[in-house]
Scaffold this active site. Structure first.
Site, mmCIF file in Angstrom:
data_model
loop_
_atom_site.group_PDB
_atom_site.id
_atom_site.type_symbol
_atom_site.label_atom_id
_atom_site.label_comp_id
_atom_site.label_asym_id
_atom_site.label_seq_id
_atom_site.Cartn_x
_atom_site.Cartn_y
_atom_site.Cartn_z
ATOM 1 N N GLU A 97 41.485 8.835 9.139
ATOM 2 C CA GLU A 97 40.807 10.113 9.309
ATOM 3 C C GLU A 97 40.691 10.876 7.988
ATOM 4 O OE1 GLU A 97 42.088 10.923 13.932
ATOM 5 O OE2 GLU A 97 43.493 11.427 12.367
ATOM 6 N N CYS A 110 40.436 16.599 3.007
ATOM 7 C CA CYS A 110 41.763 15.987 3.038
ATOM 8 C C CYS A 110 41.554 14.510 3.395
ATOM 9 C CB CYS A 110 42.588 16.713 4.105
ATOM 10 S SG CYS A 110 44.181 15.976 4.409
ATOM 11 N N CYS A 117 51.461 4.490 7.950
ATOM 12 C CA CYS A 117 52.364 4.835 6.848
ATOM 13 C C CYS A 117 53.715 4.183 7.109
ATOM 14 C CB CYS A 117 52.516 6.351 6.759
ATOM 15 S SG CYS A 117 53.518 6.879 5.361
ATOM 16 N N CYS A 121 58.463 9.444 8.485
ATOM 17 C CA CYS A 121 58.898 10.830 8.718
ATOM 18 C C CYS A 121 58.806 11.108 10.218
ATOM 19 C CB CYS A 121 58.017 11.805 7.942
ATOM 20 S SG CYS A 121 57.990 11.458 6.175
ATOM 21 N N CYS A 124 55.910 13.273 12.045
ATOM 22 C CA CYS A 124 54.523 13.022 11.632
ATOM 23 C C CYS A 124 53.885 11.950 12.513
ATOM 24 C CB CYS A 124 54.524 12.587 10.172
ATOM 25 S SG CYS A 124 52.944 11.945 9.612
ATOM 26 N N CYS A 335 48.124 19.558 9.870
ATOM 27 C CA CYS A 335 49.147 18.792 9.157
ATOM 28 C C CYS A 335 50.053 18.027 10.104
ATOM 29 C CB CYS A 335 50.030 19.751 8.362
ATOM 30 S SG CYS A 335 49.396 20.081 6.762
#
Ligand code: SF4
Length: 345
Positions: A97, A110, A117, A121, A124, A335
């Site tokens: 995205e 962004c 990933c 974390c 997230c 975020c």
């Protein structure tokens, strides 16, 4: 089919020569790719027809159009891009995205640097997907060129899916294309890279570019940070900050710290005071981000009042500290919410 996007004039010169084009065609192709943003090789009209045909037999420009775009009530737009990543010998299809955030005088994009990933974390949504491959320079540049607002963008932030320093070589190439006179010709001040602090690559980024830096900090206590960010075991935030002390952030280049706030986890005065102690002496600012709930993590956002008290306590120490407005939460574009989902209308 191989992609031209992401190549430099030097490597394009070699490609041109192999296709029977003169050496100066490398520069011409770079102009078509990055300044005229041509969509296909047939449009490179100052190259000979035979040369274009030879080039098109092996290469394509490499722009992938978005497969979906959703608009938030606040004007934020989230684009979905299909990518194919090479993982070992296997090809994996994935969606990444890019989020365009309009403000009065800015259009910030962004962008994503990885499919998923590997940093894990806990708060997230991208981290919960696991790692599915690095994006190529072409995949990353394609996000910038293919969005409707491409010609009006004022800023790029590497804050989308993935840890950009975990795909540093491709991210570095994208920064080169964005800032080179033969590329987009942008000032590095228009680009910000956000990282959780992968120290060896961070050293390279600081030495090799002049772009702004944002560090995801989220908790000043190493043991508490480790509970939500496994990277802390490999790269201690105190070592990241020691490294930053060796660079000058008092002029054109800025460093900021992202601090996502979770109710009862990192939002009291003990945390605010430890944050101030950790950052003391560094020219920087702190951005507080209200946590956006995601499935699979039990945390909750604190109240406005708690965030305001925290902000005022940090700001009173002399470190500029602001609460960042949430954008695009209604389309899961804020975020920590990016998960590459195609949403049904
Ligand atoms: Fe990866 Fe960044 Fe999410 Fe951490 S916060 S899992 S580094 S995308």
């Amino acid at each position: 089919m191989k992609k031209l996007l992401g190549h430099t004039p030097d490597s394009l010169k070699e490609i041109a020569a192999a296709c029977g084009l003169p050496a100066f065609a490398g520069k011409q192709i770079a102009q078509w790719l990055y300044q005229k943003k041509v969509r296909d090789i047939g449009g490179m009209t100052n190259l000979s027809k035979a040369g274009r045909e030879a080039l098109a037999a092996e290469y394509e420009v490499g722009i992938t159009p978005p497969s979906d775009c959703r608009q938030s009530s606040d004007g934020t737009r989230k684009y979905l891009f299909p990518v194919v990543c090479q993982v070992g010998n296997k090809e994996e299809r994935f969606n990444v995205e890019a989020v365009m955030i309009p403000e009065e005088d800015r259009r910030t994009l962004c962008i994503s640097s990885q499919a998923g990933c590997r940093m894990g974390c806990r708060f997230c949504a991208t981290g919960h997907l696991g790692f599915h491959g690095n994006l190529s320079a072409a995949d990353i540049l394609s996000q910038i060129i293919a969005v409707d607002e491409s010609d009006d963008l004022t800023n790029i932030v590497f804050m989308g899916m993935g840890e950009p320093l975990d795909n540093y070589d491709n991210v570095r190439r994208v920064i080169e294309v964005l800032t080179a006179p033969w590329g987009f010709g942008w000032s590095p001040k228009r680009i910000t890279l956000s990282t959780i602090g992968v120290i060896p690559k961070l050293e390279r980024f600081l030495a090799e570019t002049r772009c702004h830096l944002a560090v995801s900090l989220h908790n000043p206590f190493p043991d508490e940070r480790r509970d939500i960010m496994p990277v802390q075991k490999a790269f201690d935030i105190r070592d990241v900050i020691d490294l930053l002390h060796r660079y000058d952030f008092s002029g054109q280049r800025r460093v900021s710290f992202e601090y996502t706030m979770f109710s009862g986890l990192n939002d009291d005065k003990r945390h605010a005071d430890a944050l101030v102690r950790l950052l003391r002496g560094l020219e920087c600012r702190v951005n507080l981000i209200r946590f956006h709930r995601i499935p699979g993590f039990e945390g909750a956002p604190p109240s406005e009042g708690v965030m305001t008290v925290f902000r005022d306590r940090v700001a009173a120490s002399g470190i500029p500290c602001t609460i960042r407005a949430s954008r695009g939460e209604d389309i899961d574009a804020a975020c920590g919410m990016l998960a590459g989902k195609k949403q049904l209308p």
